[in-house]
Design an enzyme around this catalytic site. Structure first.
Site, mmCIF file in Angstrom:
data_model
loop_
_atom_site.group_PDB
_atom_site.id
_atom_site.type_symbol
_atom_site.label_atom_id
_atom_site.label_comp_id
_atom_site.label_asym_id
_atom_site.label_seq_id
_atom_site.Cartn_x
_atom_site.Cartn_y
_atom_site.Cartn_z
ATOM 1 N N ASP A 9 0.878 -1.164 0.000
ATOM 2 C CA ASP A 9 0.000 0.000 0.000
ATOM 3 C C ASP A 9 0.925 1.226 0.000
ATOM 4 O O ASP A 9 2.128 1.096 0.266
ATOM 5 C CB ASP A 9 -0.861 -0.038 1.274
ATOM 6 N N ASP A 11 -0.067 5.247 0.860
ATOM 7 C CA ASP A 11 -0.251 6.289 1.878
ATOM 8 C C ASP A 11 -0.348 5.677 3.269
ATOM 9 O O ASP A 11 -1.209 4.843 3.521
ATOM 10 C CB ASP A 11 -1.492 7.123 1.556
ATOM 11 N N GLU A 18 -0.565 11.175 4.746
ATOM 12 C CA GLU A 18 -1.925 11.705 4.902
ATOM 13 C C GLU A 18 -1.955 13.028 5.653
ATOM 14 O O GLU A 18 -2.455 14.028 5.136
ATOM 15 C CB GLU A 18 -2.835 10.679 5.595
ATOM 16 N N GLY A 53 -9.341 10.400 -2.916
ATOM 17 C CA GLY A 53 -9.516 11.831 -2.673
ATOM 18 C C GLY A 53 -10.821 12.382 -3.221
ATOM 19 O O GLY A 53 -11.511 13.161 -2.546
ATOM 20 N N GLU A 55 -13.584 10.721 -3.863
ATOM 21 C CA GLU A 55 -14.675 10.109 -3.089
ATOM 22 C C GLU A 55 -14.787 10.778 -1.719
ATOM 23 O O GLU A 55 -15.877 10.990 -1.194
ATOM 24 C CB GLU A 55 -14.428 8.602 -2.920
ATOM 25 N N LYS A 85 -5.775 20.016 -5.974
ATOM 26 C CA LYS A 85 -5.171 19.364 -4.802
ATOM 27 C C LYS A 85 -3.953 18.519 -5.218
ATOM 28 O O LYS A 85 -2.931 18.498 -4.531
ATOM 29 C CB LYS A 85 -6.230 18.495 -4.098
ATOM 30 N N THR A 123 -5.191 3.213 -3.251
ATOM 31 C CA THR A 123 -6.436 3.912 -3.548
ATOM 32 C C THR A 123 -6.164 5.283 -4.151
ATOM 33 O O THR A 123 -7.005 5.853 -4.843
ATOM 34 C CB THR A 123 -7.222 4.093 -2.221
ATOM 35 N N ASP A 183 -1.499 -0.517 6.142
ATOM 36 C CA ASP A 183 -1.523 0.213 7.417
ATOM 37 C C ASP A 183 -2.931 0.432 7.968
ATOM 38 O O ASP A 183 -3.061 0.961 9.069
ATOM 39 C CB ASP A 183 -0.849 1.589 7.271
HETATM 40 C C1 XBP Z 1 -4.909 6.489 0.436
HETATM 41 C C2 XBP Z 1 -6.099 7.207 0.021
HETATM 42 C C3 XBP Z 1 -5.971 8.301 -0.955
HETATM 43 C C4 XBP Z 1 -5.254 9.529 -0.433
HETATM 44 C C5 XBP Z 1 -5.497 10.688 -1.367
HETATM 45 O O1 XBP Z 1 -4.723 5.406 -0.398
HETATM 46 O O2 XBP Z 1 -7.197 6.884 0.428
HETATM 47 O O3 XBP Z 1 -7.245 8.670 -1.339
HETATM 48 O O4 XBP Z 1 -5.741 9.899 0.831
HETATM 49 O O5 XBP Z 1 -5.051 10.417 -2.651
HETATM 50 P P1 XBP Z 1 -3.775 4.117 -0.045
HETATM 51 P P2 XBP Z 1 -5.868 10.894 -3.953
HETATM 52 O O6 XBP Z 1 -3.584 4.052 1.453
HETATM 53 O O7 XBP Z 1 -4.578 2.964 -0.589
HETATM 54 O O8 XBP Z 1 -2.485 4.328 -0.795
HETATM 55 O O9 XBP Z 1 -6.294 12.300 -3.700
HETATM 56 O O10 XBP Z 1 -4.867 10.743 -5.065
HETATM 57 O O11 XBP Z 1 -7.045 9.949 -4.084
#
Ligand code: XBP
Length: 252
Positions: A9, A11, A18, A53, A55, A85, A123, A183
């Site tokens: 994964d 983020d 985040e 993001g 969503e 963003k 995601t 995570d």
């Molecule tokens: C993390 C997310 C992402 C980020 C924002 O994804 O949920 O939506 O918060 O990124 P993961 P975007 O932990 O699966 O890597 O604005 O590009 O969606």
């Protein structure tokens, strides 16, 4: 079964993006659009329940601001806000790269050197995944990732299994040959539904979530001179996460 690939994964797992990355970029985009919205650290923690993001923005508008109206279709509004963003997010990373979490670079290097394939299942949008890899890992090491499954490549985002199933398909491997590193509880559900064993490295946002289905829950991957803490599961007498431990998990 022999370990053939690690699927990461992004983020929160590769780096703590985040709180200091995505959240800040969202707020800058709101400011630029003349909106008075502010996502503080606690609110953002709640909003993280929604993956993606775009969503997350939609969820915020519909659930937190039911009175909000605009003179354009909501989809279009969200897309342009998210585009802005993404520009800020990249700028933040370029100006001040967010460091990789403990042990991440070591494990990626170890896997690459031992011909264990590396993949991403995220995601976040592809653009934002690439921005993080390029700035935190460097463009050369980013290429170690043979497969990047991200964002809108699938219809249903985590906790749906889709992004992991896509990663497996692109790797041309079965779930039993791969290990997922995540995570969050949503990531764990997605990986588990795809048939993968999962190791969790918790962070501030996810530390109280349910990780019952994880094989191992750690505070980090650790390093040979800075051991991980085991929160749950069998570490097979290892003090930091390496391929030997990953293989043990796959076998059991
Ligand atoms: C993390 C997310 C992402 C980020 C924002 O994804 O949920 O939506 O918060 O990124 P993961 P975007 O932990 O699966 O890597 O604005 O590009 O969606």
């Amino acid at each position: 079964m022999t370990l053939k690939a690690l699927i990461f994964d992004v983020d929160g797992t590769l780096a703590q993006t985040e709180k200091h990355g995505h959240r800040v970029a969202f707020n800058l985009a709101f400011q630029k659009a003349g909106l008075s919205w502010q996502w503080d650290i606690d609110l953002y923690g709640d909003l993280l329940e929604i993956g993606g993001g775009k969503e997350r923005l939609r969820h915020y508008i519909t659930h937190y601001l039911p009175e909000f109206t605009i003179n354009e279709p909501l989809d279009q509004f969200i897309l342009s806000l998210h585009r802005q963003k993404t520009i800020y997010y990249r700028q933040l990373l370029v100006n001040n790269a967010i460091p990789l979490r403990l042990g991440v670079k070591r494990l990626i290097t170890e896997a690459y050197n031992q011909n264990i394939k590396l993949a991403i299942a995220s995601t976040a949008s592809l653009e934002n995944v690439k921005a993080l890899l390029d700035t935190s890992l460097g463009e050369e090491m980013s290429k170690y990732f043979e497969v990047i499954a991200a964002g809108d490549m699938v219809k249903n985002k985590k906790p749906a299994a889709d992004i992991y199933l896509l990663a497996l398909e692109k790797l041309n491997l079965s779930s039993g040959e791969c290990l997922a590193i995540e995570d969050t509880n949503q990531g764990l559900i997605a990986a588990t539904q795809a048939g993968l064993k999962t190791v969790i490295t918790i962070n501030d946002y996810s530390k109280n979530q349910n990780f019952d289905d994880a094989f191992l829950v750690l505070n980090s991957l650790g390093e040979p001179d800075l051991f991980f803490q085991v929160i749950k599961g069998n570490n097979y007498h290892h003090d930091y996460f390496n391929l030997e431990l990953a293989q043990k998990i796959i076998e059991n």
